[in-house]
Write a protein that holds these residues in place. Structure first.
Motif, PDB file in Angstrom:
ATOM      1  N   TYR A 356      10.915  -4.645  31.793  1.00  0.00           N
ATOM      2  CA  TYR A 356      10.064  -4.591  30.591  1.00  0.00           C
ATOM      3  C   TYR A 356      10.378  -5.783  29.693  1.00  0.00           C
ATOM      4  O   TYR A 356      11.530  -6.111  29.481  1.00  0.00           O
ATOM      5  N   TRP A 358       8.739  -7.818  25.945  1.00  0.00           N
ATOM      6  CA  TRP A 358       7.681  -7.891  24.939  1.00  0.00           C
ATOM      7  C   TRP A 358       7.719  -9.278  24.316  1.00  0.00           C
ATOM      8  O   TRP A 358       8.721  -9.982  24.404  1.00  0.00           O
ATOM      9  N   GLN A 367       3.244  -6.089  25.329  1.00  0.00           N
ATOM     10  CA  GLN A 367       4.276  -5.311  26.010  1.00  0.00           C
ATOM     11  C   GLN A 367       3.953  -5.327  27.495  1.00  0.00           C
ATOM     12  O   GLN A 367       2.833  -4.991  27.876  1.00  0.00           O
ATOM     13  N   PRO A 409       1.108  -0.888  21.979  1.00  0.00           N
ATOM     14  CA  PRO A 409       2.423  -0.587  22.562  1.00  0.00           C
ATOM     15  C   PRO A 409       2.538   0.841  23.076  1.00  0.00           C
ATOM     16  O   PRO A 409       3.080   1.071  24.153  1.00  0.00           O
ATOM     17  N   LYS A 410       2.040   1.792  22.295  1.00  0.00           N
ATOM     18  CA  LYS A 410       2.195   3.184  22.726  1.00  0.00           C
ATOM     19  C   LYS A 410       1.398   3.449  24.000  1.00  0.00           C
ATOM     20  O   LYS A 410       1.893   4.070  24.935  1.00  0.00           O
ATOM     21  N   GLN A 411       0.174   2.923  24.038  1.00  0.00           N
ATOM     22  CA  GLN A 411      -0.659   3.144  25.205  1.00  0.00           C
ATOM     23  C   GLN A 411      -0.027   2.512  26.447  1.00  0.00           C
ATOM     24  O   GLN A 411      -0.121   3.059  27.550  1.00  0.00           O
ATOM     25  N   ARG A 413       3.164   2.159  27.010  1.00  0.00           N
ATOM     26  CA  ARG A 413       4.269   3.021  27.439  1.00  0.00           C
ATOM     27  C   ARG A 413       3.741   4.265  28.168  1.00  0.00           C
ATOM     28  O   ARG A 413       4.307   4.703  29.171  1.00  0.00           O
ATOM     29  N   ARG A 416       2.749   3.263  31.556  1.00  0.00           N
ATOM     30  CA  ARG A 416       3.959   3.114  32.374  1.00  0.00           C
ATOM     31  C   ARG A 416       4.375   4.459  32.958  1.00  0.00           C
ATOM     32  O   ARG A 416       4.692   4.564  34.143  1.00  0.00           O
ATOM     33  N   GLN A 417       4.352   5.487  32.101  1.00  0.00           N
ATOM     34  CA  GLN A 417       4.749   6.817  32.573  1.00  0.00           C
ATOM     35  C   GLN A 417       3.778   7.351  33.627  1.00  0.00           C
ATOM     36  O   GLN A 417       4.182   8.013  34.565  1.00  0.00           O
TER      37      GLN A 417
ATOM     38  N   GLY B  12       8.552  -1.625  19.527  1.00  0.00           N
ATOM     39  CA  GLY B  12       7.491  -0.836  20.157  1.00  0.00           C
ATOM     40  C   GLY B  12       7.640  -0.648  21.654  1.00  0.00           C
ATOM     41  O   GLY B  12       6.669  -0.316  22.333  1.00  0.00           O
ATOM     42  N   ALA B  13       8.836  -0.845  22.162  1.00  0.00           N
ATOM     43  CA  ALA B  13       9.050  -0.697  23.602  1.00  0.00           C
ATOM     44  C   ALA B  13       8.799   0.734  24.054  1.00  0.00           C
ATOM     45  O   ALA B  13       8.300   0.965  25.147  1.00  0.00           O
ATOM     46  N   GLN B  26       5.853   7.408  19.002  1.00  0.00           N
ATOM     47  CA  GLN B  26       5.387   6.099  18.538  1.00  0.00           C
ATOM     48  C   GLN B  26       4.068   6.260  17.800  1.00  0.00           C
ATOM     49  O   GLN B  26       3.237   7.103  18.176  1.00  0.00           O
ATOM     50  N   ARG B  27       3.840   5.419  16.786  1.00  0.00           N
ATOM     51  CA  ARG B  27       2.558   5.445  16.086  1.00  0.00           C
ATOM     52  C   ARG B  27       1.461   4.954  17.025  1.00  0.00           C
ATOM     53  O   ARG B  27       1.673   4.036  17.825  1.00  0.00           O
ATOM     54  N   GLY B  31       2.522   1.259  17.592  1.00  0.00           N
ATOM     55  CA  GLY B  31       3.628   1.563  18.509  1.00  0.00           C
ATOM     56  C   GLY B  31       4.995   1.693  17.865  1.00  0.00           C
ATOM     57  O   GLY B  31       5.990   1.895  18.553  1.00  0.00           O
TER      58      GLY B  31
END
Lengths: 428, 64
Positions: A356, A358, A367, A409-411, A413, A416-417, B12-13, B26-27, B31
């Motif tokens: 990973y 960024w 990311q 970033p959240k999307q 991650r 990734r899952q 944001g990792a 995370q937001r 993120g």
């Protein structure tokens, strides 16, 4: 196996320090020593090209741990002293001052040494022969360089030419950029892109030169690197891509510009060279360790009996991928440290991470999880590049090899899952 | 155990969410880390310590 009574860690940046912390957390009660050429308390490197260079953070904010946290480690820190030789069989490290340190287990965490352009250091007589430079994680403190360590071109070579590896580099570059007008960035990787973005923020005229066709083309492939390159152009960066640097031009010991292979000369009062790095293994010559692209380790990050490597310098056998891997990214430093510490204390854990990294450039946060290669097929699965936010999936032969978020970033991650967690790049 | 997060250091990792999803999120928009439980129960402590250890932004602090 008996747990070691003493552990010596060479290099106290993110990987070395994390290994020390993980050892204590996992129950190591014996002696713990960290040897580091840096005069500073351990600091983090990703902010150097961004918050520290921009002046948004005072340098202390990049410090990894407070003095109280370091004290609580109950470790001996030997600072400002480089390792110069190693005997793997005896697990014995010799330092620049002649001190000899030995331990039951030794961890190599010396990081990287930046590549340099020919002539970067000014007078030919001051250039070190290849392979003889000190490890980057183990820089001599400014003002303490001996004849064998002519580092820091800003001070000792061609004035106005910089590299960015350590905190002192960042502060020297920042001081120069606040006075300079025209900057040339050589290199189109993560560091080159971040430097160009920060320098634009500081109001400089910036030209970015690189051998690749786009910024981060090798890491992210044509589609996303094309968008990133366009973002730089839209923010006023002059681009010279797919072109080699011929030489640095100078007058009176100070850089005046960069001559390209096309014959064009880009005038500059500051140049920063970010053309990649190599593992800092010069001090390990003759150690008995196998040195290839880094310190060659087995799947457990072991280089020899009682000798381990961690972070940017470590090349290990990734059992999931079925091949050797070496990662130059911040996350790898801390993740590998957990496994190295466990194995030192008697575990038998292979290290099989999902890579990973960024990068933050302007208002763009990228990311990248997995190995989003340049040859993969890229599909946008959420958002829209034209709106400045999207998430993408990289596939090779129908298999997902990487996922990417661009201001998502959240999307990224979550993707990734969904796509990588159950097959941690293991099928590649 | 008491956890604090430094949003300014968060990159944001999402490593913390992967390791301790009951404590971190995370937001949606950027993120950045959301601390769901600043004083989690003992069952979460090992995961939280690991999350703090591997955080690539060194943004999580744990005091015990």
């Amino acid at each position: 196996m008996t747990p070691p009574r003493s552990v010596l860690i060479v290099g106290a940046s993110a990987a070395g320090l994390s290994t020390a912390e993980a050892l204590r957390r996992q129950g190591h009660q014996g002696r713990l020593t960290l040897l580091d050429a840096e005069p500073h308390l351990p600091y983090d490197r990703p902010p150097l090209s961004k918050q520290v260079l921009a002046g948004d953070w005072e340098p202390g904010r990049a410090q990894l741990r407070s003095q109280a946290q370091l004290d609580a480690l109950d470790a001996e820190f030997v600072r400002g002293e480089a390792a110069v030789a190693f005997d793997a069989g005896a697990r014995e490290v010799r330092t620049a001052t002649g001190r000899v340190l030995r331990a039951d287990a030794v961890v190599i965490a010396t990081g990287l040494t930046p590549h340099r352009l020919p002539g970067q250091q000014g007078q030919a007589g001051m250039r070190e022969p290849a392979g003889m430079q000190g490890p980057a994680g183990m820089r001599e403190p400014a003002g303490m360089q001996g004849p064998a360590g002519m580092r820091g071109p800003g001070q000792q070579g061609l004035a106005g030419v910089h590299e960015l590896r350590g905190l002192d580099d960042a502060l020297t570059l920042r001081a120069h950029l606040t006075a300079a007008r025209r900057l040339v960035v050589v290199g189109e990787g993560v560091l080159g892109g971040e430097l160009a973005a920060t320098a634009r923020k500081l109001g400089l005229d910036v030209t970015l030169v690189g051998l690749g066709q786009a910024i981060l083309a090798d890491q992210l492939g044509g589609r996303v690197s094309g968008l990133l390159t366009r973002a730089h152009a839209e923010r006023g960066v002059e681009l010279r891509l797919g072109v080699a640097v011929e030489e640095l031009t100078s007058a009176g010991g100070r850089v005046t510009g960069v001559r390209l292979a096309t014959g064009e000369v880009l005038p500059a009062d500051a140049v920063v060279v970010a053309i990649g790095s190599r593992p800092a293994t010069g001090w390990l010559a003759g150690s008995g360790l196998s040195l290839g692209d880094g310190v060659e380790c087995d799947a457990r990050c072991r280089a020899a009996e009682g000798v381990y490597a961690v972070g940017d310098v470590a090349s290990w056998q990734h059992e999931g991928l079925g091949r050797r891997l070496r990662l130059e990214n911040r996350t790898n430093a801390t993740e590998q440290a957990q496994v190295v510490a466990a194995n030192i204390l008697g575990a038998d854990r292979p290290y099989t991470p999902i890579p990973y990294f960024w990068t933050d450039q302007y208002d763009i946060k990228i990311q990248a999880h997995g190995l989003p290669s340049a040859t993969a097929e890229v599909s946008i699965v959420e958002g829209d590049p034209e709106q400045g936010r999207f998430a993408a999936v990289y596939r090779e032969d129908g298999r997902v090899t990487g996922v990417l978020g661009w201001n998502m970033p959240k999307q990224a991650r979550v993707l990734r899952q969904q796509h990588l967690a159950t097959q941690p790049v293991a099928t590649a | 155990m008491k956890i604090t997060v430094d949003e300014d250091k968060c990159c944001g990792a999402g490593s913390c969410v992967l390791i301790a999803p009951e404590v971190f999120d995370q937001r949606e928009d950027d993120g950045i880390v959301i601390l769901l439980d600043a004083e989690p129960g003992a069952g979460q402590h090992a995961a939280v310590r690991e999350a703090a250890a591997v955080c690539p932004g060194a943004a999580i602090e744990v005091s015990e």
